[in-house]
Scaffold this motif. Structure first.
Motif, short mmCIF file in Angstrom:
data_model
loop_
_atom_site.label_atom_id
_atom_site.label_comp_id
_atom_site.label_asym_id
_atom_site.label_seq_id
_atom_site.Cartn_x
_atom_site.Cartn_y
_atom_site.Cartn_z
N ALA A 98 82.46 -35.29 6.31
CA ALA A 98 82.59 -35.14 7.19
C ALA A 98 82.56 -35.63 8.96
CB ALA A 98 82.73 -33.87 7.61
N ASP A 99 81.12 -36.30 8.98
CA ASP A 99 80.85 -36.30 10.03
C ASP A 99 79.63 -37.69 10.22
OD1 ASP A 99 80.21 -36.30 12.53
OD2 ASP A 99 77.45 -35.37 12.58
N PHE A 100 79.37 -38.25 8.59
CA PHE A 100 78.34 -38.97 8.26
C PHE A 100 79.37 -40.29 7.92
CE2 PHE A 100 75.82 -36.05 8.13
CZ PHE A 100 74.38 -37.27 9.39
N GLU A 101 80.73 -39.97 7.31
CA GLU A 101 81.39 -41.66 6.95
C GLU A 101 81.59 -42.36 7.68
OE1 GLU A 101 84.11 -41.11 3.44
OE2 GLU A 101 84.82 -39.76 4.26
N SER A 102 82.13 -41.95 8.93
CA SER A 102 82.66 -42.63 10.35
C SER A 102 81.14 -44.48 10.48
CB SER A 102 83.15 -41.88 11.39
OG SER A 102 81.49 -40.90 12.60
N ILE A 103 80.72 -43.69 10.51
CA ILE A 103 79.11 -44.13 10.80
C ILE A 103 78.62 -45.77 9.78
CG2 ILE A 103 78.74 -43.15 12.93
CD1 ILE A 103 76.03 -42.13 11.25
N ALA A 104 79.13 -45.37 8.58
CA ALA A 104 78.88 -45.91 7.31
C ALA A 104 79.42 -46.85 7.25
CB ALA A 104 78.75 -44.81 6.12
N GLU A 105 78.75 -47.91 6.92
CA GLU A 105 79.16 -49.42 5.98
C GLU A 105 79.64 -48.99 4.79
OE1 GLU A 105 78.12 -54.03 5.16
OE2 GLU A 105 77.52 -52.82 7.71
N ASP A 106 78.55 -48.80 3.60
CA ASP A 106 78.91 -48.01 2.90
C ASP A 106 78.37 -47.00 2.40
OD1 ASP A 106 80.02 -48.52 -0.06
OD2 ASP A 106 78.28 -50.38 -0.23
N ILE A 107 78.67 -45.85 0.80
CA ILE A 107 78.24 -44.84 0.60
C ILE A 107 78.19 -45.04 -0.75
CG2 ILE A 107 78.58 -42.20 0.32
CD1 ILE A 107 80.30 -42.38 2.76
N ILE A 108 76.53 -44.89 -1.02
CA ILE A 108 76.49 -45.55 -2.46
C ILE A 108 75.82 -43.72 -2.65
CG2 ILE A 108 74.10 -46.46 -3.98
CD1 ILE A 108 74.91 -49.21 -1.30
N LEU A 109 76.55 -43.22 -4.17
CA LEU A 109 75.94 -42.39 -4.43
C LEU A 109 75.31 -42.22 -5.54
CD1 LEU A 109 79.72 -40.43 -4.64
CD2 LEU A 109 77.96 -40.37 -2.60
N VAL A 110 74.41 -41.34 -5.56
CA VAL A 110 73.43 -41.61 -6.42
C VAL A 110 72.59 -40.07 -7.05
CG1 VAL A 110 71.50 -43.56 -5.19
CG2 VAL A 110 70.93 -41.55 -4.84
N GLU A 111 72.01 -39.75 -8.44
CA GLU A 111 71.52 -38.12 -8.78
C GLU A 111 70.07 -38.26 -8.57
OE1 GLU A 111 71.72 -36.58 -13.19
OE2 GLU A 111 73.19 -37.21 -12.57
N SER A 112 70.69 -37.66 -8.07
CA SER A 112 68.31 -36.97 -7.52
C SER A 112 67.18 -36.21 -8.87
CB SER A 112 67.91 -36.66 -6.61
OG SER A 112 69.24 -35.40 -6.26
N PRO A 113 66.76 -36.46 -9.43
CA PRO A 113 66.08 -35.41 -10.38
C PRO A 113 66.25 -34.10 -10.36
CG PRO A 113 64.45 -36.77 -9.67
CD PRO A 113 65.90 -37.47 -8.84
N GLY A 114 66.16 -33.43 -11.17
CA GLY A 114 65.45 -31.57 -10.61
C GLY A 114 67.09 -30.76 -11.36
N PHE A 115 66.86 -29.43 -11.25
CA PHE A 115 67.18 -28.92 -12.04
C PHE A 115 69.01 -29.01 -11.25
CE2 PHE A 115 63.22 -26.03 -11.69
CZ PHE A 115 62.89 -26.29 -13.13
N ASN A 116 69.11 -29.18 -10.20
CA ASN A 116 70.92 -29.51 -10.36
C ASN A 116 71.71 -30.79 -9.83
OD1 ASN A 116 71.19 -25.85 -10.25
ND2 ASN A 116 69.96 -26.77 -8.34
N PRO A 117 71.63 -31.31 -10.61
CA PRO A 117 72.40 -32.74 -9.85
C PRO A 117 73.54 -32.82 -9.50
CG PRO A 117 71.57 -32.72 -12.71
CD PRO A 117 71.27 -31.47 -12.14
N CYS A 118 74.08 -33.30 -9.17
CA CYS A 118 75.12 -33.31 -8.59
C CYS A 118 76.07 -35.05 -9.88
CB CYS A 118 75.84 -34.03 -7.32
SG CYS A 118 77.71 -34.36 -6.92
N ARG A 119 76.89 -34.38 -10.60
CA ARG A 119 77.66 -35.30 -11.45
C ARG A 119 79.06 -35.35 -11.31
NH1 ARG A 119 72.97 -33.72 -15.91
NH2 ARG A 119 71.58 -34.75 -15.75
N LEU A 120 79.52 -35.92 -10.57
CA LEU A 120 81.13 -36.19 -10.64
C LEU A 120 81.63 -36.99 -11.31
CD1 LEU A 120 81.34 -36.26 -6.38
CD2 LEU A 120 81.81 -34.31 -8.64
N MET A 121 81.39 -37.20 -13.01
CA MET A 121 81.69 -38.13 -13.84
C MET A 121 83.84 -37.66 -14.15
SD MET A 121 78.31 -38.73 -16.07
CE MET A 121 77.82 -37.03 -15.80
N PRO A 122 83.95 -38.27 -13.94
CA PRO A 122 85.94 -38.12 -15.04
C PRO A 122 85.26 -37.01 -16.19
CG PRO A 122 86.19 -40.14 -14.04
CD PRO A 122 84.43 -39.71 -14.29
N GLU A 123 84.26 -37.52 -17.03
CA GLU A 123 84.91 -36.87 -18.39
C GLU A 123 84.54 -35.27 -17.94
OE1 GLU A 123 80.48 -38.70 -18.03
OE2 GLU A 123 83.37 -39.39 -17.91
#
Length: 135
Positions: A98-123
């Motif tokens: 909401a606040d950062f997309e307007s200043i971003a040339e590109d957004i690269i999503l990565v999964e960081s290690p730990g107990f609660n990874p965010c995995r937005l996969m269609p399956e």
């Protein structure tokens, strides 16, 4: 000292390094972005630190309270202007957009290690109606 590693288990103990404190705050500031505009953050003791001796200019914001990075004010209240940075890494799932997309040339999503990874996969979402896609 080590930064991070509180929520990733023993196998992810945090990053060890030497840091220089460049700004301190009590963690209270007003949000300006779309998601929280006008609300006052209370993040506890907050610091901007720079990594020393690694050959790169890396600034890190460290907060007393665990939060999602919702707003550029998290940086700017410490004197860091996000729009002037060539790379800005934010540990957040989607709240940052909401606040950062307007200043971003590109957004690269990565999964960081730990107990609660965010995995937005269609399956993981087999009942999405046709035309809905994950970014």
């Amino acid at each position: 000292c080590a930064l991070g590693g509180k929520y990733g288990g023993e196998e992810f103990p945090g990053y060890r390094g030497t840091f220089k404190v460049v700004a301190l705050s009590d963690g209270r500031f007003e949000y300006h972005g779309e998601m929280m505009r006008g609300a006052v953050a209370n993040l506890g003791p907050t610091a901007a630190v720079e990594l020393v001796g690694e050959g790169a200019e890396i600034a890190i914001v460290v907060t007393g309270e665990r939060i999602q990075c919702l707003d550029q004010a998290l940086f700017s209240h410490l004197g860091i202007e996000p729009s002037t940075k060539s790379i800005l890494a934010i540990k957040s799932t989607v709240h940052f957009r909401a606040d950062f997309e307007s200043i971003a040339e590109d957004i690269i999503l990565v999964e960081s290690p730990g107990f609660n990874p965010c995995r937005l996969m269609p399956e993981l979402f087999p009942r999405l109606r046709p035309g809905v896609r994950l970014l």
